[in-house]
Design an enzyme around this catalytic site. Structure first.
Site, PDB file in Angstrom:
ATOM      1  N   GLY A  98      -4.782 -11.760 -25.364  1.00 15.21           N
ATOM      2  CA  GLY A  98      -5.577 -12.874 -24.854  1.00 15.21           C
ATOM      3  C   GLY A  98      -4.957 -13.461 -23.602  1.00 15.21           C
ATOM      4  N   HIS A 130     -14.042   2.615  -6.813  1.00 10.92           N
ATOM      5  CA  HIS A 130     -13.455   2.403  -5.489  1.00 10.92           C
ATOM      6  C   HIS A 130     -13.361   0.925  -5.111  1.00 10.92           C
ATOM      7  CE1 HIS A 130     -17.289   1.316  -3.596  1.00 10.92           C
ATOM      8  NE2 HIS A 130     -17.817   2.186  -4.482  1.00 10.92           N
ATOM      9  N   HIS A 160      -6.073  -6.713 -18.325  1.00  7.81           N
ATOM     10  CA  HIS A 160      -6.369  -5.623 -19.248  1.00  7.81           C
ATOM     11  C   HIS A 160      -7.816  -5.205 -19.040  1.00  7.81           C
ATOM     12  CE1 HIS A 160      -6.933  -4.292 -23.726  1.00  7.81           C
ATOM     13  NE2 HIS A 160      -6.843  -3.255 -22.915  1.00  7.81           N
TER      14      HIS A 160
END
Length: 161
Positions: free
Chosen positions: A69, A136, A145
């Protein structure tokens, strides 16, 4: 092969270990955690043992604690490891695909089947999890994450954490 220690012993650490082994660059000397977890590597003790591990010649470390978290656990592990002197390499699973002209910060994991495409920048201590696609010109901030199977189209910016 260079020796590396993993900090953490849970599920993310096991996945990280498999990615490390796929690289054929490091030998996993063991792992630290609050208690033995059953990982198939040598349990070295708690994180309090890390200075001795470093003194014994293990100079590389990887964070096996997954995303928790918006907490600061991964930040704290990074600071602790750097203060001891460890080098935190980028871990890129052999099945991942990375473009030549990207930047990846130290301590980042590019997991199984992940793709990081041209002109992207991934910050330090990030997790680009299994089968994630970073297209890209993306910019992923430190300690972020990108979860399993996420697809980020071109020109996406994600802040830190």
């Amino acid at each position: 092969m260079k020796n590396i220690v993993i900090v953490g012993g849970g599920g993310h650490a096991a996945s990280l270990a498999d990615c490390i082994e796929s690289m054929n660059e490091f030998h996993i000397s063991g792992y630290t955690d609050i208690k033995p977890s059953g990982m198939n590597y040598c349990y070295l003790g708690t994180d309090a043992e890390l200075p001795a591990v470093f003194a014994d010649g293990v100079t590389f470390a990887a964070c096996g604690v997954g995303f928790l978290g918006r907490g600061t656990v991964r930040d704290e592990i990074y600071s602790m490891l750097k203060s001891i002197g460890f080098v935190l390499p980028v871990i890129t699973d052999a099945s991942a695909v990375t473009a030549r002209n990207i930047e990846i910060g130290e301590g980042t994991l590019i997991a199984k089947g992940a793709v990081v495409n041209a002109n992207s920048r991934i910050g330090k201590m990030c997790i680009i999890n299994s089968k994630a696609l970073v297209e890209h010109d993306n910019n992923i901030g430190d300690y972020s994450h990108v979860s399993v199977g996420v697809n980020l189209c071109g020109n996406v910016t994600i802040g830190s954490h």
